[in-house]
Design a protein around this motif. Structure first.
Motif, mmCIF file in Angstrom:
data_model
loop_
_atom_site.group_PDB
_atom_site.id
_atom_site.type_symbol
_atom_site.label_atom_id
_atom_site.label_comp_id
_atom_site.label_asym_id
_atom_site.label_seq_id
_atom_site.Cartn_x
_atom_site.Cartn_y
_atom_site.Cartn_z
ATOM 1 N N SER A 128 21.469 70.771 92.484
ATOM 2 C CA SER A 128 22.140 72.063 92.427
ATOM 3 C C SER A 128 21.197 73.207 92.777
ATOM 4 C CB SER A 128 22.743 72.286 91.038
ATOM 5 O OG SER A 128 21.736 72.203 90.039
ATOM 6 N N ASP A 129 19.903 73.083 92.433
ATOM 7 C CA ASP A 129 18.945 74.151 92.754
ATOM 8 C C ASP A 129 18.775 74.302 94.259
ATOM 9 O OD1 ASP A 129 18.555 74.686 90.099
ATOM 10 O OD2 ASP A 129 16.741 73.465 89.919
ATOM 11 N N ALA A 131 20.869 73.258 96.569
ATOM 12 C CA ALA A 131 22.144 73.696 97.128
ATOM 13 C C ALA A 131 22.340 75.189 96.930
ATOM 14 C CB ALA A 131 23.287 72.920 96.472
ATOM 15 N N ARG A 132 21.974 75.656 95.739
ATOM 16 C CA ARG A 132 22.113 77.086 95.455
ATOM 17 C C ARG A 132 21.202 77.915 96.357
ATOM 18 N NH1 ARG A 132 20.672 76.817 90.647
ATOM 19 N NH2 ARG A 132 22.734 76.375 89.782
ATOM 20 N N THR A 133 19.979 77.453 96.537
ATOM 21 C CA THR A 133 19.032 78.188 97.380
ATOM 22 C C THR A 133 19.513 78.274 98.819
ATOM 23 O OG1 THR A 133 17.160 77.516 95.996
ATOM 24 C CG2 THR A 133 16.660 78.262 98.232
ATOM 25 N N SER A 135 22.592 77.763 100.081
ATOM 26 C CA SER A 135 23.864 78.468 100.262
ATOM 27 C C SER A 135 23.693 79.975 100.097
ATOM 28 C CB SER A 135 24.910 77.939 99.273
ATOM 29 O OG SER A 135 24.475 78.112 97.937
ATOM 30 N N MET A 136 22.853 80.397 99.153
ATOM 31 C CA MET A 136 22.646 81.836 98.972
ATOM 32 C C MET A 136 21.849 82.429 100.123
ATOM 33 S SD MET A 136 24.456 82.354 96.428
ATOM 34 C CE MET A 136 24.151 84.115 96.367
ATOM 35 N N ASP A 284 21.600 64.757 99.107
ATOM 36 C CA ASP A 284 20.696 65.907 99.072
ATOM 37 C C ASP A 284 20.227 66.276 100.472
ATOM 38 O OD1 ASP A 284 20.389 66.842 96.400
ATOM 39 O OD2 ASP A 284 19.364 64.987 95.908
ATOM 40 N N VAL A 336 29.722 78.456 99.704
ATOM 41 C CA VAL A 336 28.936 78.732 98.493
ATOM 42 C C VAL A 336 29.676 78.210 97.259
ATOM 43 C CG1 VAL A 336 28.008 80.549 97.019
ATOM 44 C CG2 VAL A 336 27.736 80.709 99.499
ATOM 45 N N LEU A 340 28.036 74.973 94.909
ATOM 46 C CA LEU A 340 27.302 75.449 93.732
ATOM 47 C C LEU A 340 27.400 74.514 92.534
ATOM 48 C CD1 LEU A 340 27.708 79.348 93.586
ATOM 49 C CD2 LEU A 340 25.669 77.991 94.054
ATOM 50 N N ASP A 341 28.474 73.705 92.459
ATOM 51 C CA ASP A 341 28.603 72.807 91.301
ATOM 52 C C ASP A 341 27.742 71.562 91.429
ATOM 53 O OD1 ASP A 341 29.963 71.512 93.286
ATOM 54 O OD2 ASP A 341 31.794 71.168 92.121
ATOM 55 N N GLY A 342 27.091 71.367 92.589
ATOM 56 C CA GLY A 342 26.157 70.255 92.750
ATOM 57 C C GLY A 342 26.797 68.903 92.945
#
Length: 366
Positions: A128-129, A131-133, A135-136, A284, A336, A340-342
């Motif tokens: 999730s980290d 993915a968050r990085t 996507s943001m 991943d 996004v 975000l939910d991974g």
């Protein structure tokens, strides 16, 4: 030389199809559609060889540099196509290709990866980290890319702002390229800590399970990259020359041609690799490969086109039509929310594919 049987097969097929594209172009054979189709296939094959050369070069420079080299050189075919489209004053194709490259990855390719990966492995999880990085970063870079469009459309002095579209696009492009350069150290660090894909994933499938990947020597990788880059330049020229007659013959719009056909042909490597990794349950790395491509389109390719367009006698800006702005914002926001939910499943993938199909249909007529 370090070539495997699958490498040789890919090289031979690419040379044959590229030669056929050249014959169709110079001899004016095949009518309006066949030269376009052959050139598109040749361009996709050359994109695959460019990707294989970049991977081999990255292998020689170290695991951390692989992603950086891919970011810098992996989009050469698409860059050439858009430059030649600008030379021929096909501005609708050029702008739609930039947006289409982003949409194809965040909706179609990500959707196919989720769909096939979900059907084969069920619910798939990814970091999730990371993915968050990713996507943001994608959301922020696309937001910066859209500032000239929003300024021209919504500015309080829209008429005056329109006079400075080129200057604003140049400033935004320089700042985005600076951001890309500044992100290189963290990209290298992230690549070093990430799981590296199976080496054969960016090339043609191997002849069998017993065939092992061998990294090309540095000189061979550099030579192949130079040859495929030059070949991509020629084939891109033939592809764009055949584009206008094919558009007229098929009755499609320049926007659809750029948004769908050119964008998919120019991103063939990422399209295949991301789906292959999802099928291997390497979710991943699949997500990283798929989202890195649109990120580099917004950070590198689009700004580079703004700065390089005067070379081909064009004046390219980052000002998009309202519909292109809307679908780009919608696609990035949805991406996004989805990652975000991974985790992912086949239904999310099917939904993304359907959304891409609806957007593509909306541009069929212009």
């Amino acid at each position: 030389m370090g070539f495997t049987r699958s490498d040789w097969r890919l090289i031979i097929i690419t040379v044959a199809v590229a030669a056929a594209a050249g014959v169709a172009h110079y001899a004016k054979l095949g009518g309006d559609v066949a030269p376009f189709v052959v050139a598109a296939i040749a361009l996709a094959l050359l994109a695959s060889l460019v990707g294989r050369s970049v991977e081999a070069l990255g292998d020689r420079l170290g695991a951390g540099a692989t992603g950086v080299v891919q970011s810098a050189l992996g989009n050469l075919p698409e860059l050439f196509v858009v430059l030649f489209a600008l030379r021929d004053k096909l501005y609708g194709v050029a702008t739609a290709t930039i947006v289409g490259s982003i949409l194809a990855n965040v909706l179609l390719v990500l959707g196919l990866a989720f769909l096939f990966g979900g059907i084969k492995h069920g619910r798939q999880k990814f970091g999730s980290d990371a993915a968050r990085t990713l996507s943001m970063l994608l959301a922020l870079s696309v937001a910066a890319l859209l500032v000239p469009s929003l300024t021209a459309a919504l500015g309080s002095h829209a008429t005056r702002a329109a006079l400075h579209e080129r200057n604003l696009s140049i400033v935004v492009s320089i700042l985005l390229l600076c951001l890309f350069v500044a992100s290189l150290p963290s990209s290298i660090k992230r690549q070093k800590s990430a799981e590296k894909p199976e080496p054969s994933s960016a090339a043609a499938p191997s002849d069998g399970a017993g065939e092992k990947h061998h990294s090309w020597p540095l000189g061979v990788a550099l030579g192949m990259l130079a040859i495929t880059g030059l070949g991509a330049a020629f084939v891109s020229d033939w592809f764009v020359a055949a584009l206008q007659p094919a558009i007229s013959s098929l009755g499609i719009s320049e926007a659809f041609a750029g948004l769908v056909i050119v964008a998919i042909a120019g991103n063939a490597v990422e399209n295949v690799v991301g789906i292959q990794l999802a099928l291997k349950n390497q979710s991943d790395y699949a997500l990283s490969v798929i989202l890195q491509s649109p990120l580099q389109i917004s950070l590198v390719v689009a700004p580079a086109l703004v700065l390089l367009s005067p070379i081909v006698g064009a004046s390219f800006t980052l000002v998009l039509s309202p519909l292109l702005i809307a679908v780009l914002i919608m696609a990035v926001v949805i991406t996004v929310l989805v990652v975000l939910d991974g985790e992912s499943n086949w239904l999310e993938g099917a939904t993304l594919i359907v959304l891409y199909g609806i957007i593509a249909t909306a541009f069929w007529w212009g």
